[in-house]
Design a protein around this motif. Structure first.
Motif, short mmCIF file in Angstrom:
data_model
loop_
_atom_site.label_atom_id
_atom_site.label_comp_id
_atom_site.label_asym_id
_atom_site.label_seq_id
_atom_site.Cartn_x
_atom_site.Cartn_y
_atom_site.Cartn_z
N GLY A 39 0.79 -1.23 0.00
CA GLY A 39 0.00 0.00 0.00
C GLY A 39 0.82 1.27 0.00
N PRO A 40 1.65 1.50 1.03
CA PRO A 40 2.44 2.74 1.06
C PRO A 40 3.49 2.82 -0.05
CG PRO A 40 3.02 1.30 2.91
CD PRO A 40 1.80 0.72 2.28
N ARG A 41 4.02 1.68 -0.49
CA ARG A 41 5.04 1.71 -1.55
C ARG A 41 4.43 2.12 -2.89
NH1 ARG A 41 6.89 1.91 2.60
NH2 ARG A 41 7.80 0.21 3.78
N MET A 42 3.19 1.69 -3.15
CA MET A 42 2.60 1.91 -4.46
C MET A 42 1.49 2.98 -4.45
SD MET A 42 2.47 -2.10 -5.64
CE MET A 42 2.10 -1.77 -7.35
N GLY A 43 0.89 3.21 -3.29
CA GLY A 43 -0.17 4.22 -3.20
C GLY A 43 -1.42 3.83 -3.94
N VAL A 93 -5.93 -5.60 2.10
CA VAL A 93 -4.94 -4.94 2.94
C VAL A 93 -4.49 -3.58 2.43
CG1 VAL A 93 -2.80 -5.22 4.22
CG2 VAL A 93 -4.18 -7.21 3.67
N SER A 94 -4.03 -3.50 1.17
CA SER A 94 -3.51 -2.23 0.67
C SER A 94 -4.57 -1.15 0.56
CB SER A 94 -2.83 -2.43 -0.69
OG SER A 94 -1.58 -3.05 -0.53
N ASP A 95 -5.84 -1.55 0.49
CA ASP A 95 -6.92 -0.55 0.48
C ASP A 95 -6.82 0.35 1.70
OD1 ASP A 95 -7.75 -1.96 -1.71
OD2 ASP A 95 -9.55 -2.78 -0.78
N TYR A 96 -6.29 -0.21 2.80
CA TYR A 96 -6.26 0.53 4.07
C TYR A 96 -4.84 0.88 4.53
CZ TYR A 96 -11.08 -0.65 3.91
OH TYR A 96 -12.38 -0.75 3.48
N PRO A 129 -4.92 0.87 -4.39
CA PRO A 129 -5.70 -0.19 -3.76
C PRO A 129 -5.09 -1.55 -4.07
CG PRO A 129 -7.13 1.36 -4.93
CD PRO A 129 -5.72 1.68 -5.32
N GLN A 130 -5.50 -2.57 -3.31
CA GLN A 130 -4.86 -3.88 -3.40
C GLN A 130 -4.99 -4.52 -4.78
OE1 GLN A 130 -3.13 -5.71 -0.61
NE2 GLN A 130 -2.37 -6.38 -2.58
N MET A 131 -6.20 -4.64 -5.29
CA MET A 131 -6.38 -5.48 -6.46
C MET A 131 -5.92 -4.85 -7.76
SD MET A 131 -7.19 -8.30 -5.23
CE MET A 131 -7.44 -9.18 -6.77
N ILE A 132 -5.92 -3.52 -7.86
CA ILE A 132 -5.45 -2.90 -9.11
C ILE A 132 -3.97 -3.19 -9.32
CG2 ILE A 132 -4.77 -0.63 -8.20
CD1 ILE A 132 -6.13 0.59 -10.69
#
Length: 484
Positions: A86-90, A226-229, A92-95
């Motif tokens: 998440g923080p590395r890519m900025g 996870v990366s969504d949040y 959402p998870q699935m995209i």
């Protein structure tokens, strides 16, 4: 960008982002917030139901708890490592899956993910209605009302979901600590009820492996969230601290609540999650069971908002692969309304005896998501080492293309080789039959999909992607400069 009501800090009350990149200037939040967020996210009655399975299959309470501990800790390992993306890519998870599968090649994991989100909303809605226990037969009233409340929470978005989840943690810990202590003390001293599973329970390898798989699959299913949040966290957020925070929150809550479920199902004949929770709570003092159920219902409504939010992001990403969409507030609202309507229809149609449906649902999640999580994590940690052309991921026809054969083939082969090991109520594969119904499919899928993708990735053009990353960084820097 549409105007919205402003908060005290001058920021929009309603979240403005959807499936787009989060600029560094808008990053906020603290790593430790992820712990309580995922604790509460996993501390719902649906999680407790997962612990019912071992005792229902004749497994003793302590062997059930052991299977839960091993399974939940195993599944959370994969889920927690997605947090760093998440923080590395900025994003959402699935995209992010477009980098491994292509924008259209990712449609199968996207569909499986939406299935997961909608399925959880459905089971959460059913259990929350049972918990409210006011005109419980009035499904046509309670189901829409609960789903509407969760949709409104999701419309406000990321920060409100974090706020609710964080503060619910305190209430959940206090109330369920009391319930758990009361249950342990009571069942260790009270006579065993007639018909209780504990009277005949013992060891069963099949039951142990099923309970292990369900616990693992349940927490692996959170990998798609996870990366969504975590995508709003600063890009330099500590990876070890972030992964540890997510792991502790999600694993601790799963182990606690699934183990409590195993205890209740062992000592209460034909245990029902809501009624069992209420009856044990009332042992502490009359009415406390109702308090426990109310807190549990609040947690269910909150996680319904989390599920709706994730389904909207994933669904929007899938549509964007075939028809470019603008990531606006309007898109989010429309997407959430569609998710709510689909969940409502399914909830109204599902059979009243939902436990068997739930068990099959969790296993199906495991089957579809294991090859995806293997490919996604191998790509992030071992192939691209967290370095992507972010702007190209956001373009359906960009550098990563519509179809990326490496991810599609690795996923497909991994899924296919899992089939002989499937063990469901409506299908048992030949290998599972030889093993007495035991399900090892998750291990097969992880090794085959991850291993194949790693092998295929040796032929990637590293120089071409490095050039694409450099151009992408310039594009993102220009975009951020415009926003300042």
């Amino acid at each position: 960008m549409p105007s919205t009501k402003q908060s005290r800090r001058g920021e929009p009350v309603i979240e403005q982002h959807s499936i787009d990149y989060i600029p560094h200037a808008e990053r906020h939040g603290k790593v430790w917030h992820q712990g309580p967020f995922w604790f509460t996210g996993n501390f719902v009655v649906v999680t407790m139901v997962t612990g019912f399975v071992g005792p229902a299959m004749g497994l003793s309470v302590w062997f059930s708890v052991l299977a839960v501990v091993l399974g939940a800790c195993f599944g959370t390992f994969f889920m927690a490592f997605h947090a760093n993306q998440g923080p590395r890519m900025g994003l959402p998870q699935m995209i992010q899956s477009r980098a491994q599968f292509g924008s259209r090649g990712a449609i199968v994991p996207f569909a499986a993910t939406v299935f997961v989100y909608v399925g959880f909303i459905v089971f959460d809605t059913i259990l929350a209605t049972q918990g409210i226990n006011v005109f419980p037969e009035a499904k046509a009233f309670w189901y829409p009302l609960l789903i509407i409340v969760s949709i409104v929470i999701a419309v406000v978005g990321h920060d409100l979901l974090h706020f609710i989840q964080r503060w619910l943690t305190y209430a959940l810990v206090v109330v369920f600590a009391i319930v758990t202590i009361v249950a342990i003390v009571h069942f260790s001293t009270a006579p065993v009820a007639q018909g209780a599973a504990v009277a005949t329970a013992g060891w069963s390898l099949v039951a142990f492996l099923v309970q292990f798989s369900l616990a693992a699959g349940y927490n692996i299913s959170y990998a798609v969230y996870v990366s969504d949040y975590t995508r709003y966290l600063p890009a330099n957020a500590s990876a070890p601290k972030l992964i540890t925070s997510v792991y502790i929150g999600a694993a601790f809550s799963a182990v606690w609540l699934m183990s409590l479920g195993a205890l209740l199902a062992s000592y209460i004949p034909d245990a029902d999650p809501i009624n069992s929770l209420r009856s044990v709570g009332d042992i502490f003092f009359p009415g406390f069971g109702t308090i426990a159920v109310i807190v549990a219902v609040l947690a269910l409504v909150s996680i319904m908002g989390v599920n709706a939010y994730g389904a909207m992001l994933t669904g929007s990403t899938a549509v964007d692969a075939f028809r470019k969409v603008r990531p606006t507030v309007r898109l989010r609202v429309i997407g959430l309304i569609v998710v709510g309507l689909v969940a409502l229809i399914v909830a109204l149609l599902i059979p009243d005896n939902y436990l068997n449906s739930f068990n099959s649902f969790v296993l199906l999640m495991l089957y579809f998501l294991v090859p995806w999580t293997a490919v996604n994590l191998v790509d992030f940690y071992f192939v691209r080492h967290g370095k992507y052309a972010i702007a190209e991921i956001l373009k359906p026809g960009g550098y990563y293309g519509h179809w990326a054969w490496r991810g599609v083939v690795a996923y497909s082969v991994g899924f296919l080789v899992m089939i002989p090991f499937f063990s469901l109520s409506f299908f048992v594969g030949p290998m599972a039959q030889l093993l007495g119904g035991a399900d090892f499919s998750f291990a097969i899928g992880l090794v085959v999909s991850g291993g194949l993708y790693l092998l295929f990735s040796r032929s990637m053009d590293a120089k071409a992607e490095a050039a694409a990353r450099a151009a992408s960084n310039l594009e993102l820097e220009g975009t951020e400069a415009e926003l300042q």
